[in-house]
Design an enzyme around this catalytic site. Structure first.
Site, PDB file in Angstrom:
ATOM      1  CE  LYS A   1      -6.642 -24.313  21.984  1.00 31.99           C
ATOM      2  NZ  LYS A   1      -5.417 -24.277  22.780  1.00 31.99           N
TER       3      LYS A   1
ATOM      4  N   GLY B   1      -3.273 -30.879  28.136  1.00 33.08           N
ATOM      5  CA  GLY B   1      -2.853 -32.011  28.962  1.00 33.08           C
ATOM      6  C   GLY B   1      -3.803 -33.178  28.825  1.00 33.08           C
TER       7      GLY B   1
HETATM    8  N1  HSE Z   1      -0.698 -26.680  22.235  1.00 27.63           N
HETATM    9  C1  HSE Z   1      -1.887 -26.302  22.930  1.00 27.63           C
HETATM   10  C2  HSE Z   1      -1.515 -25.351  24.063  1.00 27.63           C
HETATM   11  C3  HSE Z   1      -2.569 -27.526  23.452  1.00 27.63           C
HETATM   12  O1  HSE Z   1      -0.318 -25.196  24.361  1.00 27.63           O
HETATM   13  O2  HSE Z   1      -2.385 -24.707  24.631  1.00 27.63           O
HETATM   14  C4  HSE Z   1      -4.014 -27.377  23.696  1.00 27.63           C
HETATM   15  O3  HSE Z   1      -4.734 -26.939  22.591  1.00 27.63           O
END
Ligand code: HSE
Length: 414
Positions: free
Chosen positions: A200, A298
């Site tokens: 990210k 979610g």
């Molecule tokens: N596994 C990720 C989190 C989901 O817990 O933020 C969203 O990218």
């Protein structure tokens, strides 16, 4: 009516179908165009689904249907999502995705293919789930030079750390609870080792600085080594431990980009982002700090961002949204060893006073921390700013003097 297709009927895919179906009329009002779902691609059978007429196991059905103008790729993983996305773009279909792994590893290439074919590749849902961050960064904040982006980009690890901080729960118990609640996967590696947050921050950095930053060049450290002792020392220092993805542009135009646990002062806006929530701070030269907060994961929050991208593609059929970056290489990332920051260190010692005297000799301006119920054999201190290579040399010398370093955590300036 504009036809779409959804590739992948997992948590996010079923959410996309639900949002597109239930909000059909309000979406049509906003888009001035009805959006249909012609295909749902999945290798599994869903005998109880009300969308029986839409399921296909053949990607070719989507690819060869000229009526399908927009495809939502919500399969996850790089393969075959990459091949499917590439082929759709080459056939003149816009693609939207929540797949951060694909965008972080192949984004520059897929954006180039989209541009060449005059279609769009949009990925609002890939960072921050339902939190708008890609569009604000590429459009609303476009007048700014971005000085820094930093934040909590992973909900699962934030939930675990919150349990450790608020309820003194062990890492293992908090992870189990996150799994039972459906936040963490059965194999939680991507979350707890920081890879998810790494993908990210790479996407945000590529967008902000115009060159693809690949995850393999980014120092990435998760939260598996954080202990309740570290949490207690962070509290005595006046803060909390959070897993932070951060990128800063340095004077030599390289990027200080990392994912690692950090001590964050209680007064920071990021310190109060708890549970599964995400919080992302963008520091612009004109705006100052802008903070985005909300549900980073979610079914419906993520589907909301995917559907917003579908709507945007429908509004821009045969037109390009400006969203682009060039390919990059490792030279844009400052080597981690040259990164400078103050640090917290916890050590196992025989004699606290001797150990602290040694710390004063080896580390810049070491100041001891205290915590309730600390054992006789424990010393913790914080330092002034040192490069990582200086820190490592000092740790090595410290250990050669017989003191075992148990923890070393970055102190943030957020
Ligand atoms: N596994 C990720 C989190 C989901 O817990 O933020 C969203 O990218």
């Amino acid at each position: 009516m504009v036809q779409s297709a959804v590739m992948g009927y997992g948590v996010v895919g079923s959410g996309v179908v639900e949002v597109l179906t239930e909000h059909k009329d309000s979406i049509a009002r906003r888009t001035k165009e009805e959006i249909g779902i012609k295909y749902i691609l999945d290798i599994r059978d869903f005998p109880d689904s009300p969308f029986q007429d839409k399921f296909t196991k053949s990607f070719e059905d989507i690819l060869n249907d000229d009526e399908v103008k927009v495809v939502a790729e919500v399969m996850g993983g790089v393969h075959p999502a990459y091949e499917f996305t590439k082929q759709c773009l080459e056939r003149g279909k816009s693609v939207v995705t929540s797949n951060k792994e694909l965008v972080a590893t192949k984004g520059a290439e897929l954006l180039k293919i989209a541009k060449k074919n005059n279609v769009n590749y949009l990925f609002e849902a890939s960072v921050g789930g339902g939190i708008p961050i890609i569009r604000p960064l590429s459009q609303c904040l476009a007048a700014n030079d971005v000085i820094e982006i930093a934040g909590i980009l992973n909900g699962t690890t934030n939930f675990i750390l919150t349990k450790m901080i608020r309820e003194s729960m062990s890492f293992e118990d908090a992870l189990k609870m996150a799994q039972n609640l459906g936040y963490a996967e059965k194999d939680p590696t991507a979350d707890i080792e920081g890879y998810d947050a790494g993908r990210k921050i790479c996407i945000l950095a590529s967008l902000a600085y115009g060159k693809h930053v690949y995850p393999q060049y980014v120092h990435t450290q998760g939260i598996t080594k954080i202990t309740l002792e570290d949490v207690a020392y962070a509290a005595s220092w006046g803060g909390v431990i959070k897993l932070i993805g951060q990128v800063k542009k340095l004077e030599d135009d390289t990027l200080d980009i990392t994912v690692e646990p950090m001590f964050i002062e209680k007064s920071s806006q990021i310190a109060s982002v708890d549970d599964v929530f995400n919080g992302i701070l963008v520091r612009g030269d004109s705006t100052g700090d802008v903070v985005f907060y909300g549900k980073g994961a979610g079914k419906l929050p993520t589907a909301s961002a995917v559907v917003a991208d579908i709507i945007d593609c429908v509004k821009h059929l045969n037109k390009r949204k400006y969203l682009d970056w060039a390919d990059g290489d490792e030279t844009i990332v400052k080597p981690y060893s040259e990164t400078k920051y103050p640090v917290y260190i916890r050590v196992e010692v025989e004699d606290k006073q001797n150990a602290f005297n040694k710390a004063l000799e080896l580390f810049s301006n070491a100041r001891a921390l205290v915590r309730a119920n600390a054992g006789e054999n424990e010393l913790a201190f914080v330092t002034d700013e040192m490069t990582v290579s200086q820190q490592e040399k000092s740790v090595k010398a410290f250990e050669e003097s017989g003191y075992k370093v148990l923890s070393k955590i970055r102190i943030s300036d957020l």
